[in-house]
Design an enzyme around this catalytic site. Structure first.
Site, mmCIF file in Angstrom:
data_model
loop_
_atom_site.group_PDB
_atom_site.id
_atom_site.type_symbol
_atom_site.label_atom_id
_atom_site.label_comp_id
_atom_site.label_asym_id
_atom_site.label_seq_id
_atom_site.Cartn_x
_atom_site.Cartn_y
_atom_site.Cartn_z
ATOM 1 N N ASN A 208 6.598 -42.080 18.226
ATOM 2 C CA ASN A 208 7.244 -40.887 17.664
ATOM 3 C C ASN A 208 7.077 -39.714 18.631
ATOM 4 O O ASN A 208 6.498 -39.881 19.717
ATOM 5 C CB ASN A 208 6.655 -40.564 16.283
ATOM 6 C CG ASN A 208 5.160 -40.347 16.355
ATOM 7 O OD1 ASN A 208 4.682 -39.476 17.073
ATOM 8 N ND2 ASN A 208 4.390 -41.161 15.628
ATOM 9 N N PHE A 323 -2.762 -33.659 7.975
ATOM 10 C CA PHE A 323 -1.557 -32.946 8.415
ATOM 11 C C PHE A 323 -0.350 -33.678 7.846
ATOM 12 O O PHE A 323 -0.375 -34.911 7.748
ATOM 13 C CB PHE A 323 -1.450 -32.952 9.947
ATOM 14 C CG PHE A 323 -2.224 -31.849 10.610
ATOM 15 C CD1 PHE A 323 -3.607 -31.874 10.638
ATOM 16 C CD2 PHE A 323 -1.560 -30.795 11.208
ATOM 17 C CE1 PHE A 323 -4.320 -30.856 11.235
ATOM 18 C CE2 PHE A 323 -2.264 -29.768 11.812
ATOM 19 C CZ PHE A 323 -3.646 -29.800 11.829
ATOM 20 N N LYS A 337 0.137 -35.410 -1.252
ATOM 21 C CA LYS A 337 -0.683 -36.161 -0.278
ATOM 22 C C LYS A 337 -2.148 -35.729 -0.335
ATOM 23 O O LYS A 337 -3.053 -36.546 -0.190
ATOM 24 C CB LYS A 337 -0.146 -35.937 1.146
ATOM 25 C CG LYS A 337 1.106 -36.734 1.437
ATOM 26 C CD LYS A 337 1.556 -36.566 2.881
ATOM 27 C CE LYS A 337 2.804 -37.391 3.155
ATOM 28 N NZ LYS A 337 3.401 -37.128 4.464
ATOM 29 N N LYS A 341 -4.705 -38.723 -1.191
ATOM 30 C CA LYS A 341 -5.563 -39.160 -0.077
ATOM 31 C C LYS A 341 -6.973 -38.580 -0.184
ATOM 32 O O LYS A 341 -7.783 -38.765 0.730
ATOM 33 C CB LYS A 341 -4.925 -38.773 1.259
ATOM 34 C CG LYS A 341 -3.551 -39.414 1.460
ATOM 35 C CD LYS A 341 -2.986 -39.150 2.841
ATOM 36 C CE LYS A 341 -1.558 -39.696 2.911
ATOM 37 N NZ LYS A 341 -1.086 -39.911 4.255
#
Ligand SMILES: Cc1cc2nc3c(=O)[nH]c(=O)nc-3n(C[C@H](O)[C@H](O)[C@H](O)COP(=O)(O)O)c2cc1C
Length: 400
Positions: A208, A323, A337, A341
């Site tokens: 990426n 991030f 998230k 997480k």
């Protein structure tokens, strides 16, 4: 961290004085205020006009010019400075400072100063190694003065040896380091950074656009603030910052393995990397040949481990910062998230915004904490953002 700092640059009479103009330029670019004091010998090498123009400030040379002003110049300059860098610093000036002699403006300012003093020696190898000079350096170091090393190179006198002044870029980094408050001493910080690559065959891979700039900035700033820093980096083309451990990895699995090695002993894990979510299901040992078909119908992918989520589920009292780069609804996705997480903070950005995202030197983010407080920050350099994030981590560490 150099922004708005007052830096007094002393320039003495060595040939390396021609490089001091670059030091002024680099400091100014980082937002510092710079004033220059030159010895008379320095004026033989570079004109005061150069430094006046570069620093946008009057250059100070004469002790008794102060009669024109209302303040006592050597005292006011000493009080003004957050740090004094003498570059180049001659053997003569080293000898004077070490022995309490103040017979010119620079040595008198140094005598009156209570701020950090950094000396960048530059001289011929025999002068450097001269017993008196070495004794003087030792004495100054014992007094807390930072006397820097020199480099070995071809010197202006045509000798090859030690004595070359460190380069301006290096000196500016040292000034920045010395001015940074060491609020993370004793903390172990692990930072992941950059992309990962997932190999398809010996020639091709999936990856990426991550440049690693954000993670490198965080790792470099955490080190400056005194932390023991482990930087785990995917393939990038940028120069790594100075850290304690630098681990180069390729794939998401490699990154996971490296985090696992350091996780138990760390205080903070910062997941600034962009690891690939998927990797090819089958790796081909041979280069996959062109089939002649106009479409390659299928590249089967398997999901990689979610590193942040995995360690979020294992954490004891570590602080984990994630991030999330999103192309829409970044706050909504960020909050979800953060929860799923088990993170302590999440830094979200919208990669479609100009000045945010992968290859840019700046970023525009919002930082969300566990109570779902959202702080949206304007466009800022990745270095400034790194310090904003570390400030928040510092508060969480204190509250632990
Ligand atoms: C061409 C030339 C180059 C010099 N280069 C250096 C040098 O690199 N380092 C040094 O310690 N002295 C060097 N000197 C000697 C200093 O200029 C001399 O010791 C002077 O008194 C230093 O004064 P200051 O410390 O007040 O600037 C050089 C002299 C000359 C003529």
């Amino acid at each position: 961290m150099l922004k708005d700092k007052n830096i007094l640059l002393g320039v003495t009479g060595g040939i390396a004085a021609y490089k001091s103009a670059s030091i002024v330029s680099l400091l100014k670019k980082q937002g510092a205020n710079v004033k220059v004091v030159m010895t008379k010998a320095a004026c033989e090498f570079v004109t005061p006009l150069t430094f006046q123009t570069m620093s946008n400030n009057e250059v100070h040379i004469e002790m008794f010019d102060q009669l024109m002003n209302m303040d006592v110049e050597h005292v006011s300059l000493a009080k003004w400075a957050d740090v004094i860098l003498v570059a180049p610093c001659t053997a003569n000036t080293i000898g004077k400072i070490a022995n309490g002699i103040c017979d010119n403006l620079l040595t008198t300012v140094l005598m009156a100063s209570r701020s950090k003093v950094i000396l960048a020696p530059a001289m011929n190898t025999y002068m450097l190694n001269n017993t008196n000079n070495q004794e003087n350096i030792k004495k100054l170091k014992n007094q807390g003065v930072v006397v820097l090393d020199t480099q070995r190179d071809l010197l202006a006198c045509n000798d090859i040896g030690e004595g070359k002044m460190l380069e301006p870029e290096e000196l500016v980094k040292i000034v920045d380091f010395e001015l940074t408050e060491k609020d993370l001493i004793g903390k172990r910080v692990v930072v992941t950074s950059g992309p990962t690559i997932e190999e398809i065959d010996p020639v091709r891979y999936l990856t990426n656009h991550s440049s690693g700039k954000m993670g490198y900035a965080i790792a470099g700033e955490a080190k400056k603030r005194g932390a023991f820093v482990t930087l785990i980096s995917g393939p990038t083309s940028i120069e790594p910052p100075f850290v304690d451990e630098f681990i180069r990895i390729k794939s998401t699995q490699d990154m996971y393995n490296a985090v696992e090695e350091s996780f138990d002993n760390c205080d903070v894990l910062i997941k600034a990397a962009a690891p690939a979510d998927y990797s090819p299901k089958y790796y081909s040992d041979e280069k996959i040949k062109k089939t002649g078909e106009s479409n390659l119908n299928c590249l089967e992918l398997k999901q990689n481990i979610d590193i942040a989520k995995h360690f979020g589920s294992l954490k004891k009292d570590q602080i984990i910062v994630g991030f999330a780069a999103e192309s829409s609804d970044e706050i909504k996705y960020g909050k979800s998230k953060l929860k799923s997480k088990n993170l302590d903070l999440i830094v979200v950005n919208n990669i479609k915004q100009k000045g945010a995202g992968f290859k840019s030197d700046t970023n525009i983010v919002s930082i969300i904490d566990k109570d779902e407080n959202v702080e949206s920050l304007g466009t800022m350099s990745k270095k400034d953002l790194a310090n904003e994030i570390l400030n928040k981590i510092g508060k969480l560490l204190k509250a632990r």
